[in-house]
Design an enzyme around this catalytic site. Sequence first.
Site, mmCIF file in Angstrom:
data_model
loop_
_atom_site.group_PDB
_atom_site.id
_atom_site.type_symbol
_atom_site.label_atom_id
_atom_site.label_comp_id
_atom_site.label_asym_id
_atom_site.label_seq_id
_atom_site.Cartn_x
_atom_site.Cartn_y
_atom_site.Cartn_z
ATOM 1 N N GLY A 1 24.950 12.698 -4.189
ATOM 2 C CA GLY A 1 26.369 12.371 -4.361
ATOM 3 C C GLY A 1 27.121 13.273 -5.326
ATOM 4 O O GLY A 1 28.195 13.783 -5.022
ATOM 5 N N ARG B 1 24.676 2.179 -3.966
ATOM 6 C CA ARG B 1 23.316 1.984 -4.451
ATOM 7 C C ARG B 1 22.438 1.457 -3.328
ATOM 8 O O ARG B 1 22.862 0.623 -2.524
ATOM 9 C CB ARG B 1 23.313 0.989 -5.621
ATOM 10 N N HIS C 1 19.888 11.554 -2.541
ATOM 11 C CA HIS C 1 20.755 11.204 -3.677
ATOM 12 C C HIS C 1 21.494 12.438 -4.227
ATOM 13 O O HIS C 1 21.282 12.851 -5.372
ATOM 14 C CB HIS C 1 19.942 10.520 -4.785
ATOM 15 N N GLY D 1 36.544 0.895 -5.865
ATOM 16 C CA GLY D 1 36.738 1.422 -7.220
ATOM 17 C C GLY D 1 37.194 2.867 -7.105
ATOM 18 O O GLY D 1 37.856 3.249 -6.135
ATOM 19 N N ARG D 2 36.800 3.651 -8.095
ATOM 20 C CA ARG D 2 37.222 5.063 -8.107
ATOM 21 C C ARG D 2 36.756 5.822 -6.870
ATOM 22 O O ARG D 2 37.530 6.529 -6.218
ATOM 23 C CB ARG D 2 36.661 5.762 -9.348
ATOM 24 N N ILE D 3 35.456 5.672 -6.536
ATOM 25 C CA ILE D 3 34.921 6.459 -5.416
ATOM 26 C C ILE D 3 35.470 5.942 -4.086
ATOM 27 O O ILE D 3 35.862 6.726 -3.214
ATOM 28 C CB ILE D 3 33.370 6.469 -5.440
ATOM 29 N N GLU E 1 14.110 3.869 -4.158
ATOM 30 C CA GLU E 1 14.165 5.303 -4.403
ATOM 31 C C GLU E 1 13.077 5.782 -5.369
ATOM 32 O O GLU E 1 12.851 5.095 -6.369
ATOM 33 C CB GLU E 1 15.545 5.602 -5.031
ATOM 34 N N ARG F 1 35.559 -7.094 -5.181
ATOM 35 C CA ARG F 1 35.587 -8.324 -5.981
ATOM 36 C C ARG F 1 37.030 -8.695 -6.345
ATOM 37 O O ARG F 1 37.407 -9.845 -6.376
ATOM 38 C CB ARG F 1 34.770 -8.142 -7.257
#
Length: 284
Positions: A242, A193, A240, A111-113, A222, A133
């Site tokens: 990011g 995730r 976490h 995706g974007r990241i 988490e 996907r």
Amino acid sequence: DAHGLITMLFDKVDRILIDSCQKLCVISNCAVGTENIDIPYATKKRIFVTNTPGVLTETTADLAWALILSVSRRVVEGDTFLRDGKFIGWRPSLLLGVNVYGKTLGIYGMGRIGTAVSRRAKGFDMQVIYHNRRRNEEVEREIRAKYVDFPTLLRESDFLVITAPLNEESQGRFGIEEFRKMKRTAVIVNVGRGQIIKEKELAFALKEGIIWGAGFDVYEREPIVEEGLLNLKNAVLIPHLGSATEETRTKMADIAIENVILALSGNIPKNLVNPKVLGENKKS
Ligand code: DGY
């Protein structure tokens, strides 16, 4: 009495919370992920759910690279070694890592990241393969990334970066069986995730040298981190971070506020996660 809620990833917005807010029109999550919110229930209750996509893409991609480089070149170990007073001179075999330049970068979730992480690989002259996907033809054209099936991704990646969101397909997708199919010199990095990786099995794989190293920003339970990972030198573990830059967190906060203001002033918020809500008879 709240009409709008601004929530963080660790705020669980479930039925109980939603039912206790009779006037609620909008839940504005200050994150791109929204798995902390019961979206179907919010939609049923005619409540807008919004997130903060886009602004954290490049920042998170930078962090994925920070992990790739720190694991492969043993940066954290080196820092600790020096501070412990163990650096007594250059040695030919001191803290040897693995090369990044010219290797194969595998992306799980283009995706974007994932795209932003892949673009950065150009500077390292890496071949990029990905599994997603859906095929991402734009990224195939732009950076010559090659779509591969999941077993090929496992088999051929030198660096496997997880940028996928959590869904039925990604949950628990990486366990001991998958690690055994990877190269022994492979490094796995997770900025997607935590629940995508079975952490206990990863700790075993790292300890037994089934794969070479791991860099983690997100965790299965988490903020609890699998104990087996904590003593391993070949795992770099960060809390976490990011999207954690001054600039990006400020933008995220601005977007979260804007989404609330738009919703409460009778407009459709820009970053609507549950467009189905528009089909419902919206509260005024
Ligand atoms: C998100 O936005 O979903 C990140 O995990 C936190 O910035």
